[in-house]
Scaffold this motif. Structure first.
Motif, PDB file in Angstrom:
ATOM      1  N   THR A  88       0.822  -1.215   0.000  1.00  0.00           N
ATOM      2  CA  THR A  88       0.000   0.000   0.000  1.00  0.00           C
ATOM      3  C   THR A  88       0.851   1.258   0.000  1.00  0.00           C
ATOM      4  O   THR A  88       0.392   2.322  -0.433  1.00  0.00           O
ATOM      5  CB  THR A  88      -0.912   0.037   1.242  1.00  0.00           C
ATOM      6  N   GLY A  89       2.080   1.142   0.508  1.00  0.00           N
ATOM      7  CA  GLY A  89       2.934   2.316   0.612  1.00  0.00           C
ATOM      8  C   GLY A  89       2.554   3.238   1.751  1.00  0.00           C
ATOM      9  O   GLY A  89       3.146   4.316   1.914  1.00  0.00           O
ATOM     10  N   LEU A  90       1.567   2.824   2.576  1.00  0.00           N
ATOM     11  CA  LEU A  90       1.119   3.667   3.688  1.00  0.00           C
ATOM     12  C   LEU A  90       1.967   3.415   4.921  1.00  0.00           C
ATOM     13  O   LEU A  90       2.227   2.268   5.295  1.00  0.00           O
ATOM     14  CB  LEU A  90      -0.352   3.382   4.005  1.00  0.00           C
ATOM     15  N   LYS A  91       2.376   4.471   5.584  1.00  0.00           N
ATOM     16  CA  LYS A  91       3.171   4.367   6.797  1.00  0.00           C
ATOM     17  C   LYS A  91       2.280   3.950   7.961  1.00  0.00           C
ATOM     18  O   LYS A  91       1.191   4.482   8.147  1.00  0.00           O
ATOM     19  CB  LYS A  91       3.835   5.713   7.107  1.00  0.00           C
ATOM     20  N   ARG A  92       2.738   2.981   8.742  1.00  0.00           N
ATOM     21  CA  ARG A  92       2.021   2.571   9.950  1.00  0.00           C
ATOM     22  C   ARG A  92       2.529   3.406  11.125  1.00  0.00           C
ATOM     23  O   ARG A  92       3.730   3.469  11.383  1.00  0.00           O
ATOM     24  CB  ARG A  92       2.249   1.079  10.231  1.00  0.00           C
ATOM     25  N   GLU A  93       1.612   4.049  11.814  1.00  0.00           N
ATOM     26  CA  GLU A  93       1.986   4.992  12.866  1.00  0.00           C
ATOM     27  C   GLU A  93       2.083   4.318  14.235  1.00  0.00           C
ATOM     28  O   GLU A  93       1.457   3.287  14.497  1.00  0.00           O
ATOM     29  CB  GLU A  93       0.970   6.136  12.945  1.00  0.00           C
ATOM     30  N   GLU A 102      -2.293  15.276  15.473  1.00  0.00           N
ATOM     31  CA  GLU A 102      -3.639  15.834  15.612  1.00  0.00           C
ATOM     32  C   GLU A 102      -4.190  16.297  14.267  1.00  0.00           C
ATOM     33  O   GLU A 102      -3.487  16.931  13.470  1.00  0.00           O
ATOM     34  CB  GLU A 102      -3.627  17.014  16.599  1.00  0.00           C
ATOM     35  N   ASP A 103      -5.463  15.920  14.015  1.00  0.00           N
ATOM     36  CA  ASP A 103      -6.205  16.273  12.792  1.00  0.00           C
ATOM     37  C   ASP A 103      -5.643  15.618  11.533  1.00  0.00           C
ATOM     38  O   ASP A 103      -6.016  16.008  10.418  1.00  0.00           O
ATOM     39  CB  ASP A 103      -6.255  17.798  12.603  1.00  0.00           C
ATOM     40  N   LYS A 104      -4.765  14.642  11.696  1.00  0.00           N
ATOM     41  CA  LYS A 104      -4.237  13.913  10.547  1.00  0.00           C
ATOM     42  C   LYS A 104      -4.885  12.531  10.460  1.00  0.00           C
ATOM     43  O   LYS A 104      -5.268  11.949  11.470  1.00  0.00           O
ATOM     44  CB  LYS A 104      -2.722  13.759  10.648  1.00  0.00           C
ATOM     45  N   GLU A 105      -5.008  12.027   9.246  1.00  0.00           N
ATOM     46  CA  GLU A 105      -5.499  10.660   9.061  1.00  0.00           C
ATOM     47  C   GLU A 105      -4.298   9.714   9.114  1.00  0.00           C
ATOM     48  O   GLU A 105      -3.317   9.913   8.397  1.00  0.00           O
ATOM     49  CB  GLU A 105      -6.218  10.507   7.721  1.00  0.00           C
ATOM     50  N   ILE A 106      -4.382   8.725   9.980  1.00  0.00           N
ATOM     51  CA  ILE A 106      -3.263   7.805  10.182  1.00  0.00           C
ATOM     52  C   ILE A 106      -3.720   6.367   9.978  1.00  0.00           C
ATOM     53  O   ILE A 106      -4.907   6.055  10.028  1.00  0.00           O
ATOM     54  CB  ILE A 106      -2.657   7.959  11.599  1.00  0.00           C
ATOM     55  N   VAL A 107      -2.734   5.502   9.742  1.00  0.00           N
ATOM     56  CA  VAL A 107      -2.966   4.062   9.624  1.00  0.00           C
ATOM     57  C   VAL A 107      -2.127   3.385  10.698  1.00  0.00           C
ATOM     58  O   VAL A 107      -0.945   3.715  10.868  1.00  0.00           O
ATOM     59  CB  VAL A 107      -2.559   3.539   8.223  1.00  0.00           C
ATOM     60  N   LEU A 161      -6.259  -5.713  14.210  1.00  0.00           N
ATOM     61  CA  LEU A 161      -6.859  -4.839  13.202  1.00  0.00           C
ATOM     62  C   LEU A 161      -5.813  -3.978  12.508  1.00  0.00           C
ATOM     63  O   LEU A 161      -4.747  -3.708  13.060  1.00  0.00           O
ATOM     64  CB  LEU A 161      -7.879  -3.898  13.850  1.00  0.00           C
ATOM     65  N   VAL A 162      -6.179  -3.525  11.313  1.00  0.00           N
ATOM     66  CA  VAL A 162      -5.499  -2.405  10.665  1.00  0.00           C
ATOM     67  C   VAL A 162      -6.546  -1.309  10.537  1.00  0.00           C
ATOM     68  O   VAL A 162      -7.585  -1.500   9.897  1.00  0.00           O
ATOM     69  CB  VAL A 162      -4.945  -2.782   9.286  1.00  0.00           C
ATOM     70  N   VAL A 163      -6.274  -0.185  11.179  1.00  0.00           N
ATOM     71  CA  VAL A 163      -7.266   0.889  11.284  1.00  0.00           C
ATOM     72  C   VAL A 163      -6.753   2.147  10.597  1.00  0.00           C
ATOM     73  O   VAL A 163      -5.572   2.495  10.711  1.00  0.00           O
ATOM     74  CB  VAL A 163      -7.578   1.188  12.770  1.00  0.00           C
ATOM     75  N   THR A 164      -7.654   2.808   9.904  1.00  0.00           N
ATOM     76  CA  THR A 164      -7.393   4.138   9.354  1.00  0.00           C
ATOM     77  C   THR A 164      -8.377   5.097  10.018  1.00  0.00           C
ATOM     78  O   THR A 164      -9.569   4.796  10.116  1.00  0.00           O
ATOM     79  CB  THR A 164      -7.592   4.169   7.831  1.00  0.00           C
ATOM     80  N   GLY A 165      -7.869   6.231  10.481  1.00  0.00           N
ATOM     81  CA  GLY A 165      -8.764   7.167  11.137  1.00  0.00           C
ATOM     82  C   GLY A 165      -8.140   8.520  11.372  1.00  0.00           C
ATOM     83  O   GLY A 165      -6.918   8.706  11.255  1.00  0.00           O
ATOM     84  N   LEU A 166      -8.990   9.470  11.713  1.00  0.00           N
ATOM     85  CA  LEU A 166      -8.559  10.839  12.005  1.00  0.00           C
ATOM     86  C   LEU A 166      -8.294  10.999  13.497  1.00  0.00           C
ATOM     87  O   LEU A 166      -9.086  10.542  14.332  1.00  0.00           O
ATOM     88  CB  LEU A 166      -9.643  11.830  11.578  1.00  0.00           C
ATOM     89  N   VAL A 167      -7.190  11.632  13.830  1.00  0.00           N
ATOM     90  CA  VAL A 167      -6.847  11.904  15.221  1.00  0.00           C
ATOM     91  C   VAL A 167      -7.525  13.206  15.636  1.00  0.00           C
ATOM     92  O   VAL A 167      -7.264  14.263  15.059  1.00  0.00           O
ATOM     93  CB  VAL A 167      -5.317  12.019  15.403  1.00  0.00           C
ATOM     94  N   ILE A 184      -9.706   8.422  18.059  1.00  0.00           N
ATOM     95  CA  ILE A 184      -9.601   8.135  16.630  1.00  0.00           C
ATOM     96  C   ILE A 184     -10.997   8.049  16.035  1.00  0.00           C
ATOM     97  O   ILE A 184     -11.837   7.282  16.519  1.00  0.00           O
ATOM     98  CB  ILE A 184      -8.855   6.807  16.383  1.00  0.00           C
ATOM     99  N   HIS A 185     -11.244   8.835  14.993  1.00  0.00           N
ATOM    100  CA  HIS A 185     -12.490   8.737  14.248  1.00  0.00           C
ATOM    101  C   HIS A 185     -12.223   7.809  13.048  1.00  0.00           C
ATOM    102  O   HIS A 185     -11.580   8.210  12.071  1.00  0.00           O
ATOM    103  CB  HIS A 185     -12.953  10.111  13.789  1.00  0.00           C
ATOM    104  N   ILE A 186     -12.726   6.596  13.162  1.00  0.00           N
ATOM    105  CA  ILE A 186     -12.381   5.549  12.202  1.00  0.00           C
ATOM    106  C   ILE A 186     -13.029   5.817  10.840  1.00  0.00           C
ATOM    107  O   ILE A 186     -14.218   6.138  10.751  1.00  0.00           O
ATOM    108  CB  ILE A 186     -12.814   4.175  12.727  1.00  0.00           C
ATOM    109  N   THR A 187     -12.223   5.654   9.788  1.00  0.00           N
ATOM    110  CA  THR A 187     -12.735   5.739   8.411  1.00  0.00           C
ATOM    111  C   THR A 187     -12.604   4.400   7.688  1.00  0.00           C
ATOM    112  O   THR A 187     -13.361   4.123   6.769  1.00  0.00           O
ATOM    113  CB  THR A 187     -11.976   6.815   7.622  1.00  0.00           C
TER     114      THR A 187
END
Length: 561
Positions: A88-93, A102-107, A161-167, A184-187
């Motif tokens: 996916t190329g997405l960084k895991r936080e 804060e206010d960033k979407e993280i995985v 889980l693998v979660v994506t969400g807004l902090v 975390i606001h899950i997307t």
């Protein structure tokens, strides 16, 4: 009556009488048959109706799924490695950095501590990563479906889980999570590994203190919840070890090892690894484990003692080792294991064995100081469950070195009855620890000049009293963590002391001959000591049982898992 003649025909038989009207052959179906037929009809109708409802529900679900705006954002992933890998190329936080996000979407990867559906449009999850927990919210909207809310709120506890969400920052601190000011606001939410339910042991139960006994006693806390016994926890150790308190214990244990090597490495010590399988019992006594080694017996090492000294004779000036130690002692106590980890060192002495004591004291003060800073979070977490007084430390160079005879005197004045050269029992050691704390204001101290009769045969006798020795023990909270001494480095004296020992040891036996002979080729004076790693961790944290400091403990009753 005469028989008819051939010319006369035989009389014709009478025709059978006609069956009367209304006979059995003309009756209709019975009442029971009609009732059965009616039941079959009703059953078929119900089955058809159920099938029709099922079809309608399936069609409804398919229609809803077709309209599910979140259908690509949740679900169960294929088993890792079982499908073609597409990066996916997405960084895991890391959640420990959440304040900077804060206010960033993280995985991020995490597992579920708790999940609950609040309503058709709202679900809450408590998610954990390492020692961090965070509250997560799943709320239905134009971009997030009710189906996704339902799925997220029903994920089983301990699933990965693998979660994506807004902090998002929250207005009120969240009490149920370690991260209190953000949620975390899950997307997106995908289950990597689903945990079965129910679990054999609840992780929440493993966060509670163990009962006071040694076995599987079950108690109840003030809130009515069960306090699970130690045996139950150890029998389900992989679940038990998931508890944050247990993670903290072993982070601290790892830290003690790292600090031990860090300090001694800076002092010029060389890390060594000595054999743990011996061809003969080396230090005498019966507390050794025998095993079959091909076609002959062998033994598990009780300590690296002989090899440490032989390396000093080999011109290694300072050595250290971290390794397993095996003791076949049938001691079912809260501070004994049959396999534990030894932190050992040996070094040359320039003039006096107190040089070794100084190194050992400074080593432990360094470890204690760094545990208080580098591992404060973990220490505070464990001590919040097992309430213990702050560990009181002396300043460097001011560690009390109490002569054994003075310790005996202190105990006698406090009401204990014991002789000048008696060994101390565990209760007496703890009593002395309380007296030392009261007098010197420290939980860490040294007893020096132990009676020769209760020390190993290789211990150097004291020049002050033939019944004493140049040996010492170190204590934490009144319990021994190290035994050490100056060693005899003269082969003739060593052989003589071995023969006089109780019980006697043959210096020419298979387990001792090479050791004794190594001192005939010139060996400098030396001394050292051996710590029990698990005891250091136990007493530092105030834990009630040493088994809690061993990942998979071994004692006289336990060799699995």
């Amino acid at each position: 009556m005469t028989e008819p003649t051939p010319s006369q025909p035989a009389p014709a038989e009478k025709p059978a009488a006609a069956a009367p009207a209304g006979g059995e052959e003309n009756k209709g179906p019975s009442k029971s048959a009609l009732k059965k037929a009616q039941k079959e009809k009703e059953k078929a109708e119900k089955k058809a109706a159920a099938k029709a409802r099922e079809l309608a529900e399936r069609q409804k679900k398919e229609a809803a799924d077709a309209l599910d705006v979140s259908k690509e954002d949740y679900g169960e992933l294929p088993l890792c490695g079982s499908a073609e890998f597409k990066p996916t190329g997405l960084k895991r936080e890391d959640l420990s950095n959440v304040e900077s996000l804060e206010d960033k979407e993280i995985v991020f990867r995490c597992w579920v501590e708790n999940a609950r559906v609040q309503s058709a449009k709202l679900a809450f999850l408590n998610l954990r990563q390492g020692l961090n927990t965070v509250q997560a919210v799943v709320a239905a909207s134009d971009k997030l479906s009710k189906q996704m809310v339902k799925f997220c709120g029903s994920v089983t506890t301990e699933s990965t889980l693998v979660v994506t969400g807004l902090v998002k920052r929250v207005q009120e601190p969240i009490k149920s999570a370690t991260i209190k000011n953000f949620e975390i606001h899950i997307t997106k939410l995908f289950v990597e590994v689903k945990a079965q339910s129910p679990l054999p042991l609840q992780v929440d139960d493993a966060e509670r203190p163990i009962p006071s006994g040694l076995g599987d006693e079950e108690e109840q806390a003030d809130d009515g919840k069960p306090i699970v016994g130690l045996n139950t926890r150890l029998n389900n150790r992989t679940i038990d070890l998931r508890a944050k308190i247990n993670h903290s214990i072993f982070v601290i244990k790892s830290g003690v090892c790292a600090l031990f090597q860090e300090f001694l490495g800076q002092k010029g010590f060389t890390l060594i690894h000595t054999p743990k399988i011996l061809g003969a019992a080396s230090e005498g006594g019966a507390n050794v484990f025998e095993l079959k080694y091909f076609d002959r017996p062998a033994y598990l090492a009780q300590s690296p003692q002989f090899y440490k000294q032989m390396l000093i004779a080999s011109r290694f000036q300072k050595v250290m080792e971290i390794g397993p130690v095996f003791r076949a002692e049938n001691s079912n106590t809260a501070r004994h294991l049959t396999e534990f980890t030894g932190l050992d060192l040996e070094m040359e002495i320039q003039e006096n064995y107190h040089e070794v004591m100084t190194v050992l004291e400074d080593l432990m003060l360094f470890i204690f100081k760094e545990l208080n800073t580098r591992f404060k979070k973990e220490t505070d977490l464990v001590r919040s469950v097992y309430h213990v007084d702050e560990f009181k430390l002396p300043e460097s160079g001011k560690v009390p070195r109490i002569p054994f005879q003075e310790g005996i005197k202190m105990l006698r004045e406090a009401g204990e009855e014991l002789g000048d050269y008696d060994d101390l029992t565990t209760p007496q050691e703890k009593h002395l620890g309380r007296l030392v704390l009261e007098k010197y204001g420290t939980d860490f101290y040294v007893l020096d000049q132990f009676p020769l009769a209760i020390r190993p045969a290789y211990t150097m006798p004291s020049p002050h009293d033939s019944k004493l020795s140049n040996s010492y023990d170190m204590f934490m909270r009144g319990q021994e963590i190290l035994s050490g001494a100056q060693r005899i480095h003269n082969a003739d004296l060593l052989a003589d002391m071995m023969r006089k020992h109780d019980p006697p040891i043959d210096p020419n036996s298979a387990g001792t001959k090479d050791y004794v002979e190594s001192f005939r080729y010139g060996c400098p004076p030396h001394g050292g000591g051996g710590f029990g790693l698990e005891r250091i961790v136990q007493f530092w944290l105030g834990l009630p049982n040493i088994r809690m400091t061993s990942l998979f403990p071994r004692d006289p009753q336990r060799v699995i898992p």
